[in-house]
Design a protein around this motif. Structure first.
Motif, mmCIF file in Angstrom:
data_model
loop_
_atom_site.group_PDB
_atom_site.id
_atom_site.type_symbol
_atom_site.label_atom_id
_atom_site.label_comp_id
_atom_site.label_asym_id
_atom_site.label_seq_id
_atom_site.Cartn_x
_atom_site.Cartn_y
_atom_site.Cartn_z
ATOM 1 N N SER A 34 0.878 -1.169 0.000
ATOM 2 C CA SER A 34 0.000 0.000 0.000
ATOM 3 C C SER A 34 0.912 1.214 0.000
ATOM 4 O O SER A 34 2.074 1.117 0.394
ATOM 5 C CB SER A 34 -0.914 -0.012 1.229
ATOM 6 N N ALA A 35 0.411 2.343 -0.453
ATOM 7 C CA ALA A 35 1.276 3.523 -0.506
ATOM 8 C C ALA A 35 0.468 4.802 -0.421
ATOM 9 O O ALA A 35 -0.673 4.863 -0.871
ATOM 10 C CB ALA A 35 2.087 3.514 -1.809
ATOM 11 N N LYS A 36 1.100 5.784 0.211
ATOM 12 C CA LYS A 36 0.609 7.162 0.139
ATOM 13 C C LYS A 36 1.746 7.953 -0.504
ATOM 14 O O LYS A 36 2.886 7.891 -0.030
ATOM 15 C CB LYS A 36 0.338 7.686 1.554
ATOM 16 N N VAL A 37 1.431 8.630 -1.599
ATOM 17 C CA VAL A 37 2.483 9.346 -2.312
ATOM 18 C C VAL A 37 2.052 10.800 -2.485
ATOM 19 O O VAL A 37 0.939 11.068 -2.963
ATOM 20 C CB VAL A 37 2.751 8.699 -3.694
ATOM 21 N N THR A 38 2.915 11.721 -2.086
ATOM 22 C CA THR A 38 2.588 13.144 -2.210
ATOM 23 C C THR A 38 3.428 13.760 -3.317
ATOM 24 O O THR A 38 4.659 13.584 -3.348
ATOM 25 C CB THR A 38 2.871 13.861 -0.868
ATOM 26 N N VAL A 39 2.743 14.452 -4.230
ATOM 27 C CA VAL A 39 3.429 15.027 -5.397
ATOM 28 C C VAL A 39 2.987 16.485 -5.552
ATOM 29 O O VAL A 39 1.993 16.891 -4.936
ATOM 30 C CB VAL A 39 3.093 14.222 -6.682
ATOM 31 N N PRO A 40 3.670 17.293 -6.373
ATOM 32 C CA PRO A 40 3.199 18.673 -6.581
ATOM 33 C C PRO A 40 1.750 18.688 -7.088
ATOM 34 O O PRO A 40 1.354 17.808 -7.870
ATOM 35 C CB PRO A 40 4.159 19.199 -7.652
ATOM 36 N N GLU A 41 1.002 19.708 -6.676
ATOM 37 C CA GLU A 41 -0.451 19.681 -6.896
ATOM 38 C C GLU A 41 -0.908 19.538 -8.348
ATOM 39 O O GLU A 41 -1.948 18.945 -8.613
ATOM 40 C CB GLU A 41 -1.074 20.945 -6.303
ATOM 41 N N ALA A 42 -0.137 20.081 -9.295
ATOM 42 C CA ALA A 42 -0.599 20.017 -10.688
ATOM 43 C C ALA A 42 -0.449 18.617 -11.286
ATOM 44 O O ALA A 42 -0.912 18.349 -12.390
ATOM 45 C CB ALA A 42 0.195 21.012 -11.518
ATOM 46 N N LEU A 43 0.192 17.718 -10.561
ATOM 47 C CA LEU A 43 0.545 16.424 -11.157
ATOM 48 C C LEU A 43 -0.271 15.267 -10.590
ATOM 49 O O LEU A 43 -0.828 15.362 -9.502
ATOM 50 C CB LEU A 43 2.040 16.150 -10.930
ATOM 51 N N MET A 44 -0.308 14.168 -11.351
ATOM 52 C CA MET A 44 -0.985 12.953 -10.889
ATOM 53 C C MET A 44 0.080 11.866 -10.686
ATOM 54 O O MET A 44 1.078 11.831 -11.410
ATOM 55 C CB MET A 44 -1.989 12.481 -11.942
ATOM 56 N N ALA A 45 -0.150 11.009 -9.680
ATOM 57 C CA ALA A 45 0.758 9.875 -9.472
ATOM 58 C C ALA A 45 -0.006 8.588 -9.779
ATOM 59 O O ALA A 45 -1.189 8.471 -9.435
ATOM 60 C CB ALA A 45 1.246 9.854 -8.029
ATOM 61 N N VAL A 46 0.664 7.658 -10.422
ATOM 62 C CA VAL A 46 0.075 6.330 -10.663
ATOM 63 C C VAL A 46 1.121 5.274 -10.307
ATOM 64 O O VAL A 46 2.325 5.527 -10.395
ATOM 65 C CB VAL A 46 -0.393 6.145 -12.130
ATOM 66 N N MET A 47 0.626 4.106 -9.899
ATOM 67 C CA MET A 47 1.550 3.027 -9.500
ATOM 68 C C MET A 47 1.086 1.698 -10.090
ATOM 69 O O MET A 47 0.030 1.622 -10.723
ATOM 70 C CB MET A 47 1.604 2.916 -7.963
ATOM 71 N N SER A 48 1.861 0.651 -9.809
ATOM 72 C CA SER A 48 1.470 -0.707 -10.210
ATOM 73 C C SER A 48 0.487 -1.228 -9.163
ATOM 74 O O SER A 48 0.775 -2.199 -8.461
ATOM 75 C CB SER A 48 2.713 -1.585 -10.281
ATOM 76 N N ALA A 49 -0.664 -0.584 -9.063
ATOM 77 C CA ALA A 49 -1.619 -0.849 -7.975
ATOM 78 C C ALA A 49 -2.965 -0.253 -8.381
ATOM 79 O O ALA A 49 -3.123 0.165 -9.526
ATOM 80 C CB ALA A 49 -1.102 -0.187 -6.694
#
Ligand code: BES
Ligand code: ZN
Length: 636
Positions: A188-203
């Motif tokens: 499981s993961a919580k990932v924080t990135v700059p607001e304009a961006l989206m994060a995606v994972m193998s999940a």
């Protein structure tokens, strides 16, 4: 020495074959782990095994680092004294452990000596009752799994982009983990990135941007570390079917959705063939062109190069390949990188079967025939007796990336095709269906697979078994004499075209309207190595090869242009090498240039410009080819 090794492997194979035939209720995972531990991991899973990973990470584009905490849930044996994790280039700040009474304490950890390939073991003292360990850490800006793209290297040119590539042993450069294909865990993961961006994972993945830049992920099926993946950028999602969709930068999204329209259908075909898809959704992300591979089978979210967006859906077999890994590789996983063909050979076989169903046998036979050409060329360049041409590899002491050659893919494919032809497709398919379902979420060694195949497909027919010549295919070099032959009827037209061209017919009169990428690749490959300027210009005038935007065609044509010193193509070659970072295309072109003094000059001049845009995986390979950086005073 190598030859003796191969006999030893063969005897091990025979041993397990005998052991298994007398044991009905086999547990293949136990057997594979007992046989040999992973030469590319420091993990000591006999003491403690990670069974869940929880990440809390922040992505910092300014410093090109990822930092945060990895909390690992453990399964210990009574003699557990240490948890040993793989790390490389990580800055470890603190380690705490939690025991069964809920007590948390900071512990003294030890980072061992650095091995240039494997990195450093992180040894954390534990007790058998330790339930969790938390590691607070930061990645290095040079982490080998990570590529940080400046906005100018993206399609939109406004936002930066981050992508990971964990296979084969790079996960340890961004997560402290037991990094071997034989060690599985959920995450499981919580990932924080700059607001304009989206994060995606193998999940499980978001389909919309979050307001806060915070994203949560869940992967409930156990996976090995090489399937951990993260991408961050200005990404949007578009659905393709009920279970499928595509992510890309906004400007690429429609083009990507058009190209990948057949995805849902491919899934149906694959499921009908080898059983249910076990990962819920199947999405693809189209990355910026510097992604070092064509595709990477990160579960639930294949990572793909934009060079498959040819505009005519002619390169979608790459998606069939990555989708097929959802069975061969992600569900049944090679136990160590020495068994890499268990992932890739099976996947190529499955890929061509999907394409056969989707586009017909005449189409898939073109793929098989090109595969054979790749195999023959690989064996020629490695040498017909090279141990690198064995299916079962011995990569101890080497980077497992060195095992990523046509052998695992194409020799692996032809071996399985030979078995299919020997026992008949119906029996082979039934065998594979049960192989995938019985070994789901487990690992597989070459030896266990061969024993299973012998038992289920050849037990009553030893003569047929010996005709397959398994030991030659798996533990021997080169292309065995009984290699099946593809029957690419669509290439007949290519040969006819070649003959009429050879007989003086003007290229523009040769009928090629309905040729796919594969006919063109075959046509260009079939041309003599070096052509005259007049021949090159006449072909180029008629077929406009230099200006094509299909990367497969560009790559083979540009290689020909280099060996024929066809200068009108040079500016296009430079542009291609600066724009695209896919290693498969870079390698032959830089190699071709380094054949001559003049070509090497050109290569170094292009590379200086292109290198900052390449992923570490790609530039490390090209550094080797060009012996970069050039020695001072060498003329560059
Ligand atoms: N899993 C591989 C890519 C890989 C292998 C990355 C080993 C690192 C180490 C992926 O499935 C693959 O094979 N990709 C191919 C495409 C395929 C159609 C042959 C590629 O990237 O070219
Ligand atoms: Zn693959």
């Amino acid at each position: 020495m190598k030859l003796q090794n191969s006999w030893w492997f063969f005897f091990c194979g025979l041993w397990s074959l005998l052991a298994l035939t007398s044991c009905k209720n086999r547990n293949t995972q136990d057997l594979s782990l007992r046989q040999k531990s992973d030469p590319h991991s420091f993990a000591l899973v006999d003491e403690s095994k990670v069974n869940h990973l929880d990440l809390d990470l922040e992505v910092d584009f300014e410093h090109k680092t990822i930092g945060g905490t990895a909390t690992l849930s453990l399964e210990n044996t009574p003699r557990a004294k240490n948890l040993v994790l793989d790390t490389k280039q990580l800055m470890i700040e603190e380690v705490t452990r939690l025991d069964s009474s809920g007590k948390s304490e900071t512990v003294k950890f030890e980072l061992g000596n650095t091995d240039p390939i494997l990195g450093q073991p992180l040894t954390i003292p534990i007790k058998p009752s330790t339930q969790q360990v938390s590691v607070t850490y930061q990645t290095s800006p040079h982490a080998e799994a990570l590529q940080w793209l400046e906005p100018n290297l993206t399609a939109g040119k406004r936002h930066p982009f981050l992508l990971t590539q964990s296979q084969a042993i790079n996960a340890r450069t961004w997560v402290p983990i037991q990094d071997g294909p034989g060690y599985r865990f959920t995450y499981s993961a919580k990932v924080t990135v700059p607001e304009a961006l989206m994060a995606v994972m193998s999940a499980s993945n978001p389909q919309e941007k979050s307001e806060t830049g915070e994203y949560r992920f869940q992967m409930d099926q156990p996976i090995p570390a090489y399937l951990l993946a993260l991408a961050v950028g200005d990404i949007q999602f578009k659905a393709l079917g009920p279970r499928t969709g595509v992510y890309a930068e906004p400007g690429m999204l429609d083009k990507a959705a058009y190209e990948l329209e057949e995805m849902e259908k491919m899934m149906d075909i694959a499921e009908n063939m080898y059983g249910p898809y076990r990962w819920d959704r199947y999405d693809v992300i189209i990355l910026p062109p510097s992604f070092p591979f064509g595709g990477m089978e990160n579960p639930r979210l294949t990572f793909a190069t934009p060079t498959i967006l040819a505009g005519d859906r002619s390169l979608t077999s790459l998606i069939a390949h990555e989708l097929a890994h959802s069975w061969s590789g992600n569900l049944v996983t090679n136990a160590t990188w020495n068994d890499f063909w268990i992932n890739e050979g099976f996947t190529v076989y499955f890929e061509y079967r999907i394409m056969e169903e989707l586009k017909g046998r005449a189409y898939s036979e073109m793929l098989a025939s090109l595969s054979y050409q790749d195999l023959v060329e690989e064996v020629r360049s490695m040498g017909p007796n090279s141990p690198e041409t064995h299916l079962k590899l011995d990569l101890e002491g080497q980077n497992p990336d060195d095992g990523v050659t046509s052998i695992a893919y194409d020799k692996g494919y032809y071996f399985l095709r030979l078995v299919e032809e020997a026992v008949g497709r119906e029996r082979f398919d039934a065998f594979l269906r049960s192989y995938f379902s019985e070994n789901a979420f487990k690992t597989m060694t070459t030896e266990v697979f061969l024993a299973r195949m012998h038992e289920e497909l050849f037990a009553n027919d030893e003569e047929k078994w010996s005709e397959v010549r398994v030991e030659q295919w798996v533990y021997g070099p080169g292309v065995p004499k009984n290699c099946p032959e593809a029957d690419p009827e669509r290439f007949q037209r290519v040969h006819d075209a070649m003959t009429s061209w050879g007989a003086g017919q003007v290229p523009s009169e040769i009928k090629t309207d309905d040729w796919s990428t594969h006919e063109w690749v075959h046509f260009i490959r079939s041309l003599p190595d070096s052509l005259t300027q007049a021949e090159m210009s006449s072909l180029d005038g008629a077929f406009k090869f230099t200006q094509r935007t299909n990367a497969e065609v560009q790559c083979v044509w540009y290689a020909k242009a280099i060996s024929s010193r066809y200068e009108p193509a040079y500016p296009y070659i430079e542009k291609f090498l600066v724009d695209v970072g896919r290693r498969k295309f870079l390698t032959p072109l830089y190699k071709a240039m380094s054949q001559s003094e003049e070509g090497r000059k050109m290569a170094l001049q292009i590379y200086e410009k292109a290198r900052p845009g390449y992923h570490p995986i790609s530039y490390k390979t090209i550094d080797n080819i060009l012996e970069w950086p050039p020695a001072p005073g060498s003329g560059k």
